[in-house]
Design an enzyme around this catalytic site. Structure first.
Site, PDB file in Angstrom:
ATOM      1  N   ASP A  29      -4.943  10.604   7.191  1.00 21.26           N
ATOM      2  CA  ASP A  29      -5.331   9.971   5.934  1.00 21.26           C
ATOM      3  C   ASP A  29      -6.680  10.539   5.497  1.00 21.26           C
ATOM      4  O   ASP A  29      -7.564  10.753   6.327  1.00 21.26           O
ATOM      5  CB  ASP A  29      -5.431   8.456   6.150  1.00 21.26           C
ATOM      6  N   ASN A  84       2.559  -0.571   2.801  1.00 19.68           N
ATOM      7  CA  ASN A  84       2.293  -1.396   1.628  1.00 19.68           C
ATOM      8  C   ASN A  84       3.390  -1.165   0.602  1.00 19.68           C
ATOM      9  O   ASN A  84       3.782  -0.030   0.355  1.00 19.68           O
ATOM     10  CB  ASN A  84       0.935  -1.035   1.015  1.00 19.68           C
ATOM     11  N   GLN A  91      -0.497  -0.559  -2.386  1.00 22.94           N
ATOM     12  CA  GLN A  91       0.124   0.766  -2.468  1.00 22.94           C
ATOM     13  C   GLN A  91      -0.482   1.522  -3.645  1.00 22.94           C
ATOM     14  O   GLN A  91      -0.508   1.022  -4.774  1.00 22.94           O
ATOM     15  CB  GLN A  91       1.643   0.656  -2.640  1.00 22.94           C
ATOM     16  N   HIS A  97       5.397   5.462   2.589  1.00 20.63           N
ATOM     17  CA  HIS A  97       4.566   5.985   3.674  1.00 20.63           C
ATOM     18  C   HIS A  97       4.203   4.850   4.625  1.00 20.63           C
ATOM     19  O   HIS A  97       4.096   3.698   4.236  1.00 20.63           O
ATOM     20  CB  HIS A  97       3.311   6.701   3.166  1.00 20.63           C
TER      21      HIS A  97
END
Length: 130
Positions: A29, A84, A91, A97
């Site tokens: 991330d 999410n 999200q 994801h």
């Protein structure tokens, strides 16, 4: 289609790839909550967990193997697995994801999911995972 994750999967946008298989790609991330915070995304574009037509099941093996890798290589004592669904849930990229967030004894519990400790350089973290 203008999808950030589809562009990453296509190689049009660079990422720090941790692992991949025929169904999914896992990469660090860009705004990690913890060292090793990784996203697992299906190669096929689906908007989220609810509209995924079984895609979550297809990416599950990579979710499991990368979770194990994060715990073993980073010395984490646990991991949060989060997806999410919808803007109200947080999200921001509308491509399914799964967040894999390594958790450490020094900061236990869900309230401490975002570490207050300094982050390691992402390339250093990636080197530990390869």
């Amino acid at each position: 289609m203008d999808c950030l994750f589809c562009s990453i999967i296509a190689g049009d946008i660079p990422s720090r790839t941790v692992a991949s298989d025929d169904a999914a790609v896992a990469f660090l991330d860009v705004a990690p909550f913890q060292d090793g915070h990784t996203l697992v995304v299906p190669r096929r574009h689906v908007p989220d967990l609810l509209g995924n037509d079984g895609e979550l099941a297809r990416i599950a093996p990579l979710v499991t193997s990368v979770s194990t890798l994060l715990v073993e290589r980073l010395g984490a004592q646990g991991i949060n697995v989060i997806s999410n669904v919808g803007e109200v849930a947080g999200q921001s990229v509308f491509h399914l994801h799964v967040h894999l967030i390594p958790r450490f004894e020094a900061e236990p519990g869900f309230d401490a999911i975002r570490s207050q400790r300094p982050r390691r350089d992402p390339d250093e973290v990636l080197a530990l995972l390869r």
